[in-house]
Scaffold this motif. Structure first.
Motif, short mmCIF file in Angstrom:
data_model
loop_
_atom_site.label_atom_id
_atom_site.label_comp_id
_atom_site.label_asym_id
_atom_site.label_seq_id
_atom_site.Cartn_x
_atom_site.Cartn_y
_atom_site.Cartn_z
N GLU A 69 -7.62 -5.80 1.74
CA GLU A 69 -6.24 -5.38 1.47
C GLU A 69 -6.01 -5.01 0.01
OE1 GLU A 69 -3.92 -8.51 2.97
OE2 GLU A 69 -3.75 -7.60 4.95
N LEU A 113 -6.74 -2.97 -3.23
CA LEU A 113 -7.35 -1.66 -3.42
C LEU A 113 -8.55 -1.72 -4.36
CD1 LEU A 113 -4.58 1.04 -3.61
CD2 LEU A 113 -6.33 0.71 -1.93
N SER A 171 -11.63 -2.89 -2.55
CA SER A 171 -12.30 -1.91 -1.70
C SER A 171 -13.01 -0.85 -2.54
CB SER A 171 -11.32 -1.27 -0.72
OG SER A 171 -10.14 -0.97 -1.34
N ARG A 230 -9.42 4.61 -11.94
CA ARG A 230 -8.31 5.27 -12.63
C ARG A 230 -7.14 5.50 -11.67
NH1 ARG A 230 -4.54 7.46 -13.75
NH2 ARG A 230 -4.05 9.16 -15.18
N ALA A 231 -7.45 5.78 -10.41
CA ALA A 231 -6.37 6.05 -9.46
C ALA A 231 -5.70 4.78 -8.98
CB ALA A 231 -6.91 6.83 -8.26
N THR A 232 -6.43 3.65 -8.94
CA THR A 232 -5.86 2.47 -8.30
C THR A 232 -5.29 1.46 -9.27
OG1 THR A 232 -8.07 1.55 -8.28
CG2 THR A 232 -7.31 2.58 -6.29
N LYS A 288 -2.86 -0.43 -11.57
CA LYS A 288 -1.40 -0.50 -11.73
C LYS A 288 -0.67 0.22 -10.59
CE LYS A 288 -1.42 1.05 -15.94
NZ LYS A 288 -0.90 1.55 -17.19
N ARG A 289 -1.30 0.38 -9.42
CA ARG A 289 -0.59 0.97 -8.30
C ARG A 289 -0.27 -0.13 -7.28
NH1 ARG A 289 -1.93 4.63 -11.53
NH2 ARG A 289 -1.53 6.79 -11.03
N ASP A 290 0.49 0.22 -6.26
CA ASP A 290 0.97 -0.82 -5.34
C ASP A 290 -0.11 -1.21 -4.35
OD1 ASP A 290 0.80 1.41 -3.84
OD2 ASP A 290 2.63 1.05 -2.73
N LEU A 291 0.16 -2.33 -3.66
CA LEU A 291 -0.77 -2.80 -2.65
C LEU A 291 -0.40 -2.15 -1.31
CD1 LEU A 291 -1.03 -6.54 -3.55
CD2 LEU A 291 -2.60 -4.71 -4.04
N PRO A 292 -1.39 -1.93 -0.46
CA PRO A 292 -1.11 -1.16 0.76
C PRO A 292 -0.58 -2.01 1.91
CG PRO A 292 -3.42 -1.63 0.62
CD PRO A 292 -2.82 -2.21 -0.60
N SER A 352 1.33 -2.36 4.69
CA SER A 352 2.23 -1.61 5.56
C SER A 352 1.69 -1.71 6.97
CB SER A 352 2.33 -0.16 5.12
OG SER A 352 1.05 0.39 5.11
N ARG A 406 -3.61 4.03 6.57
CA ARG A 406 -2.43 4.76 6.14
C ARG A 406 -2.34 4.91 4.64
NH1 ARG A 406 2.05 1.60 9.37
NH2 ARG A 406 3.43 2.92 8.19
N ASN A 407 -3.23 4.21 3.92
CA ASN A 407 -3.23 4.34 2.47
C ASN A 407 -4.14 5.50 2.06
OD1 ASN A 407 -3.86 3.84 -0.30
ND2 ASN A 407 -2.94 1.85 -0.01
N LYS A 414 -7.49 4.53 0.69
CA LYS A 414 -8.39 4.07 1.75
C LYS A 414 -9.00 5.26 2.49
CE LYS A 414 -8.50 -0.41 1.73
NZ LYS A 414 -7.72 -1.26 2.58
N ILE A 447 -11.74 6.68 0.39
CA ILE A 447 -12.91 5.81 0.43
C ILE A 447 -13.67 6.01 1.75
CG2 ILE A 447 -13.53 3.38 0.67
CD1 ILE A 447 -11.53 2.80 -1.51
N VAL A 485 -8.56 12.65 -5.23
CA VAL A 485 -7.94 11.56 -5.99
C VAL A 485 -6.87 12.10 -6.93
CG1 VAL A 485 -8.42 9.89 -7.80
CG2 VAL A 485 -9.82 9.94 -5.79
N ILE A 526 -3.01 10.92 -6.89
CA ILE A 526 -2.26 10.41 -8.04
C ILE A 526 -0.94 11.16 -8.20
CG2 ILE A 526 -2.29 10.24 -10.55
CD1 ILE A 526 -5.21 9.66 -10.41
N TYR A 531 1.47 9.92 -5.67
CA TYR A 531 2.03 8.62 -6.05
C TYR A 531 3.14 8.79 -7.08
CZ TYR A 531 2.31 3.78 -7.32
OH TYR A 531 2.76 2.53 -7.53
N PHE A 552 1.56 5.11 -1.76
CA PHE A 552 0.33 5.72 -1.23
C PHE A 552 0.37 5.83 0.28
CE2 PHE A 552 -2.42 4.50 -5.02
CZ PHE A 552 -2.54 5.80 -5.41
N ASP A 553 1.44 5.35 0.90
CA ASP A 553 1.49 5.31 2.37
C ASP A 553 1.78 6.70 2.92
OD1 ASP A 553 1.80 4.75 4.98
OD2 ASP A 553 3.04 2.97 4.66
#
Lengths: 182, 112
Positions: A22, A24, A27, A67-69, A71-75, A77, B22-23, B26, B29, B89, B93, B96, B102-103
């Motif tokens: 979960e 980011l 992963s 760089r993309a992940t 300080k971004r939100d957690l997924p 959902s 949905r992310n 992800k 990846i 990517v 960004i 976002y 990211f959803d």
């Protein structure tokens, strides 16, 4: 080839971890593990050029993804059509596996490649190009247009990333630029 | 044969991730994992038992060498995969920054 089974099992475990975790960042690290084990697998399969390239590309991918992940939100959902989504995904995977089963049966037996086309390259590599590394002879001499196209694609990707990521357009005369870089 | 099937299993994990998650990160990846599986599949098809790497030496014949052609093609494919990942990517960004998430199901401002 026991070591190949071990390496592939490691890759599969790391891939499941990369998809199902979960967090980011976790992963991203797991997909880095998949790529590095793939680099070792290339070494075991006697492909040193690919192992080096895979190592470099993997580290670059890791830097880009982190760089993309950061300080971004957690997924989180999990709401919505959970059952329908899973059912459609599993149905597609099952259809893919049915086709893959029939196509794997037509591949040459593992460990005994056909090498009809490669025979010409192996025979005439030293004679025509003077290169002892046949992979380098193929990509730089026999199929140099492929490599030219590859360089073009890299260049296009760099231009595309710059065009997408750029904040500030052309500045009007006397306009102040507010700097909002993170 | 079993190695082919394990490689296809790795591709299947990536396919499931692309279809189900949905992310956006992800999904990127999962695309990377599927691409690794396909590269490995090409190299596996060219492998030969007791084979040596395709670098010419005085005691090297065609018959004790792995197939050099899939390797040359996969070398191109790996670098192009890096370009594709960087591009996706970058777009993720920007999405976002515009939508704050990211959803993929929340990105619906274009809906008519």
């Amino acid at each position: 080839m026991v070591i190949m089974y071990v390496l592939l099992a490691m890759m599969i475990i790391a891939a499941i971890a990369a998809i199902e975790m979960e967090d980011l960042i976790s992963s991203v690290i797991a997909v880095g593990a998949v790529g590095l084990v793939l680099s070792i697998a290339f070494l075991v399969l006697k492909v040193p050029d690919l192992a080096i390239t895979q190592l470099v590309v993997e580290i670059l991918c890791l830097i880009i993804l982190i760089r993309a992940t950061l300080k971004r939100d957690l997924p989180f959902s999990a709401s919505g059509r959970w059952f329908l989504n899973t059912f459609i995904a599993v149905a597609f995977v099952v259809i893919f596996l049915i086709f893959a089963y029939y196509s794997v049966k037509d591949l040459p037996t593992f460990g005994y490649p056909v090498m009809k086309v490669a025979k010409f390259y192996v025979d005439s590599a030293l004679l025509k190009t003077g290169a002892t590394n046949i992979v380098a002879a193929v990509i730089l001499d026999f199929r140099a247009y492929d490599t030219l196209g590859e360089a073009t694609i890299l260049f296009t990707a760099v231009i595309g990333v710059m065009a997408v990521m750029r904040r500030i357009g052309r500045k009007k005369i006397g306009e102040k630029i507010e700097d909002e870089n993170e | 044969m079993a190695l082919y099937l394990l490689c296809i299993a790795l591709f299947t994990i990536g396919l499931y991730g692309i279809l189900r998650k949905r992310n956006i990160i992800k999904i990127v990846i999962s695309m990377m994992i599927a691409e690794y599986a396909i590269n490995l599949m090409f190299v596996l098809v060219g492998y030969r038992y007791e084979g040596r790497s395709p670098i010419l030496s005085p005691d090297q014949e065609i018959l004790n060498m792995v197939d050099p052609l899939p390797q040359a093609i996969v070398l191109t494919a790996i670098v192009i995969g890096l370009a594709v990942t960087a591009m996706t990517v970058a777009i993720a960004i920007r999405i976002y920054e515009k939508y704050g998430t990211f959803d993929v199901t929340k990105i619906n401002r274009l809906r008519g």
